[in-house]
Design a protein around this motif. Structure first.
Motif, mmCIF file in Angstrom:
data_model
loop_
_atom_site.group_PDB
_atom_site.id
_atom_site.type_symbol
_atom_site.label_atom_id
_atom_site.label_comp_id
_atom_site.label_asym_id
_atom_site.label_seq_id
_atom_site.Cartn_x
_atom_site.Cartn_y
_atom_site.Cartn_z
ATOM 1 N N TYR A 428 0.826 -1.216 0.000
ATOM 2 C CA TYR A 428 0.000 0.000 0.000
ATOM 3 C C TYR A 428 0.859 1.264 0.000
ATOM 4 N N THR A 429 1.981 1.203 0.696
ATOM 5 C CA THR A 429 2.882 2.367 0.724
ATOM 6 C C THR A 429 3.388 2.684 -0.678
ATOM 7 N N LEU A 430 3.875 1.650 -1.374
ATOM 8 C CA LEU A 430 4.376 1.866 -2.729
ATOM 9 C C LEU A 430 3.266 2.316 -3.676
ATOM 10 N N LYS A 431 2.117 1.681 -3.532
ATOM 11 C CA LYS A 431 1.032 1.890 -4.497
ATOM 12 C C LYS A 431 0.425 3.291 -4.398
ATOM 13 N N PHE A 432 0.363 3.821 -3.182
ATOM 14 C CA PHE A 432 -0.316 5.102 -3.004
ATOM 15 C C PHE A 432 0.621 6.215 -2.532
ATOM 16 N N LEU A 433 1.173 6.069 -1.327
ATOM 17 C CA LEU A 433 1.930 7.164 -0.724
ATOM 18 C C LEU A 433 3.161 7.535 -1.545
ATOM 19 N N THR A 434 3.980 6.540 -1.897
ATOM 20 C CA THR A 434 5.216 6.832 -2.623
ATOM 21 C C THR A 434 4.921 7.423 -3.995
ATOM 22 N N VAL A 435 3.933 6.905 -4.680
ATOM 23 C CA VAL A 435 3.575 7.416 -6.005
ATOM 24 C C VAL A 435 3.140 8.879 -5.925
ATOM 25 N N VAL A 436 2.307 9.195 -4.945
ATOM 26 C CA VAL A 436 1.818 10.575 -4.793
ATOM 27 C C VAL A 436 2.968 11.527 -4.482
ATOM 28 N N ILE A 437 3.806 11.158 -3.502
ATOM 29 C CA ILE A 437 4.919 12.028 -3.099
ATOM 30 C C ILE A 437 5.894 12.245 -4.251
ATOM 31 N N LEU A 438 6.258 11.169 -4.954
ATOM 32 C CA LEU A 438 7.189 11.298 -6.071
ATOM 33 C C LEU A 438 6.577 12.118 -7.209
ATOM 34 N N GLY A 439 5.280 11.927 -7.440
ATOM 35 C CA GLY A 439 4.597 12.704 -8.478
ATOM 36 C C GLY A 439 4.630 14.187 -8.177
ATOM 37 N N ILE A 440 4.318 14.536 -6.931
ATOM 38 C CA ILE A 440 4.343 15.944 -6.517
ATOM 39 C C ILE A 440 5.761 16.501 -6.627
ATOM 40 N N SER A 441 6.726 15.726 -6.170
ATOM 41 C CA SER A 441 8.129 16.159 -6.204
ATOM 42 C C SER A 441 8.576 16.422 -7.637
ATOM 43 N N LEU A 442 8.212 15.544 -8.565
ATOM 44 C CA LEU A 442 8.609 15.692 -9.958
ATOM 45 C C LEU A 442 7.982 16.943 -10.571
ATOM 46 N N ILE A 443 6.704 17.178 -10.274
ATOM 47 C CA ILE A 443 6.014 18.354 -10.814
ATOM 48 C C ILE A 443 6.662 19.637 -10.300
ATOM 49 N N ILE A 444 6.922 19.687 -8.976
ATOM 50 C CA ILE A 444 7.550 20.890 -8.393
ATOM 51 C C ILE A 444 8.915 21.135 -9.026
ATOM 52 N N THR A 445 9.682 20.068 -9.220
ATOM 53 C CA THR A 445 11.020 20.189 -9.813
ATOM 54 C C THR A 445 10.948 20.733 -11.236
ATOM 55 N N ILE A 446 10.040 20.188 -12.038
ATOM 56 C CA ILE A 446 9.919 20.617 -13.430
ATOM 57 C C ILE A 446 9.470 22.080 -13.496
ATOM 58 N N VAL A 447 8.500 22.446 -12.640
ATOM 59 C CA VAL A 447 8.043 23.842 -12.603
ATOM 60 C C VAL A 447 9.187 24.785 -12.229
#
Length: 447
Positions: A428-447
């Motif tokens: 569950y950690t990989l499927k939800f929490l890690t995906v969300v955090i990494l997604g947000i991190s990637l978006i902030i970095t690209i912006v």
């Protein structure tokens, strides 16, 4: 027959050597201090438990179970996933080409430390006299001849270690380098905490700013540091674990690797900031005014701090740069092995041939980093590869495995020979929490 580590200890030392790199010494202390100090430890340890260790378990299990480098192992899970493995290998190759440049500088500075060759102006010496820095990455400025000897030294060491293979090369190198690294760092910590002003430096590093916990960027910084320091998501840990015996305990190994890596980060933070506290006291300024990260900390701030020490300056300078060298070289060879194992497994090459195929073009491309534009090129490439490339590869890897494969199979394989089992929280950690955090991190970095 696939080569194997001589022992579980050999694998752990190699994995820890890969994880403990330059960033542990010159990046973690600054990131912690800038993101809430002592309060940063809360999101940081949450990130370890919800991303660092789960992804390590994932990659150790994939490598050990599917017996191949990242492209081959991911391809055996699903042929469509192989492309991701090659993307990770490409990231590792690019890092190979520029990571060595910093190790070259460190080798030079081990020699400079004996006599404080950087003089009264470490910044002017580093950028001008030593690097011959140009005004543009497009203006190469020619090869800096003073970099050629350390350039050759680093590549000769690398060729020798890599040609000797997994157990006689990488494992042996890590068994030699890691004790040296630990001793050097302990010497710096003991010297640092006994200096006047050390308490101010440690106060700056560890005093908690609890309001920082409400800042999303602090949490993103914590997860970013985990990816940066644990060598996950760019083919290394899958490759390393593919050389493990079948009955190795991967869950326990992941916890040991993460704990050792992050324990060293805290140790390095104590050593660095206690000395910076002394330096700030000598200059009559705040610790924040002298604190920094990356190349500036290593080659400008710390030489200045070394000169300010009350005695044995050369000895402590050598200890600092020797610590950087041993941390850097063990990470460097792990990055290369991620590429070598990809070529070896996919194309059925002998080990030495695969090493040659990888190192010769890497050697030729690395010449750009001993020109006057080397640091400028390095900054540009590093910014993109480290902040976008690795995070994107990690996000795609987690999404593919957790959502489009059967993560429960991976969990059962991880638990099969482990002293203690991981529960469904891992999935569950990989499927939800890690995906969300990494997604947000990637978006902030690209912006």
């Amino acid at each position: 027959m696939r080569e194997q580590w001589n022992s579980k200890l050999g694998f752990l030392l190699a994995a820890i050597g890969s994880a403990v790199g330059l960033g542990n010494i010159w990046r973690f202390p600054y990131v912690a201090a800038e993101n809430g100090g002592g309060a940063f430890m809360i999101p940081y340890f949450v990130a370890i438990l919800t991303a660092g260790i789960p992804i390590l378990i994932l990659e150790y299990t994939i490598g050990k179970t599917y017996r191949g480098s990242a492209p081959v192992s991911l391809g055996r899970i699903n042929p469509k996933f192989e492309l991701l493995g090659w993307a990770q290998v490409m990231v590792a190759f690019v890092i190979t080409v520029y990571y060595f440049a910093v190790i070259v500088w460190v080798v030079s500075y081990i020699g400079f430390a004996f006599s404080s060759a950087w003089g009264a102006d470490p910044a002017g010496f580093f950028f001008g006299e030593y690097l011959g820095l140009t005004d543009s990455p497009l203006h190469l400025g020619g090869i800096q001849t003073n970099l050629l000897i350390p350039f050759v030294i680093v590549w000769v060491i690398t060729f020798i270690v890599m040609y000797r293979g997994i157990s006689k090369g990488i494992e042996l190198a890590c068994k030699i380098a890691l004790p040296i690294l630990l001793v050097c760092m302990l010497i710096l910590v003991v010297r640092g905490i006994t200096l006047p002003g050390a308490a101010d430096g440690l106060d700056y590093l560890f005093s908690p700013d609890w309001s920082a916990l409400a800042d999303g960027k602090v949490w993103v910084a914590a997860y970013g540091q985990i990816f940066f320091s644990l060598s996950i998501a760019f083919a290394i840990m899958i490759a390393y674990s593919s050389y493990l015996p079948k009955k190795t305990d991967v869950v326990n190994s992941a916890f040991i690797t993460a704990t050792a890596n992050h324990g060293f980060e805290v140790l390095a933070g104590i050593g660095v900031f206690s000395i910076l506290g002394y330096m700030a006291l000598q200059q009559g300024v705040g610790v924040a005014d002298v604190a920094g990260a990356g190349v500036g900390l290593a080659f400008i701030t710390f030489p200045t701090a070394i000169d300010a020490l009350p005695g044995m300056n050369g000895f402590f300078g050598v200890c600092f740069f020797l610590a950087l060298f041993t941390a850097g070289i063990t990470s460097f060879i792990s990055i290369i092995q991620a590429v070598v194992s990809g070529m070896q497994d996919k194309f059925g090459m002998a080990h030495k041939k695969a090493v040659t195929v990888v190192l010769v073009p890497a050697f030729l491309l690395s010449i750009f980093f001993v020109t006057g534009a080397g640091l400028l090129i390095l900054d540009i490439v590093d910014e993109f590869i480290n902040k976008v490339g690795i995070t994107a590869c990690g996000l795609i890897e987690i999404v593919l495995i957790a959502w489009f494969f059967r993560p429960e199979e991976i969990r059962k394989a991880a638990n099969e020979f482990s002293n203690f089992s991981i529960g469904k929280w891992w999935t569950y950690t990989l499927k939800f929490l890690t995906v969300v955090i990494l997604g947000i991190s990637l978006i902030i970095t690209i912006v």
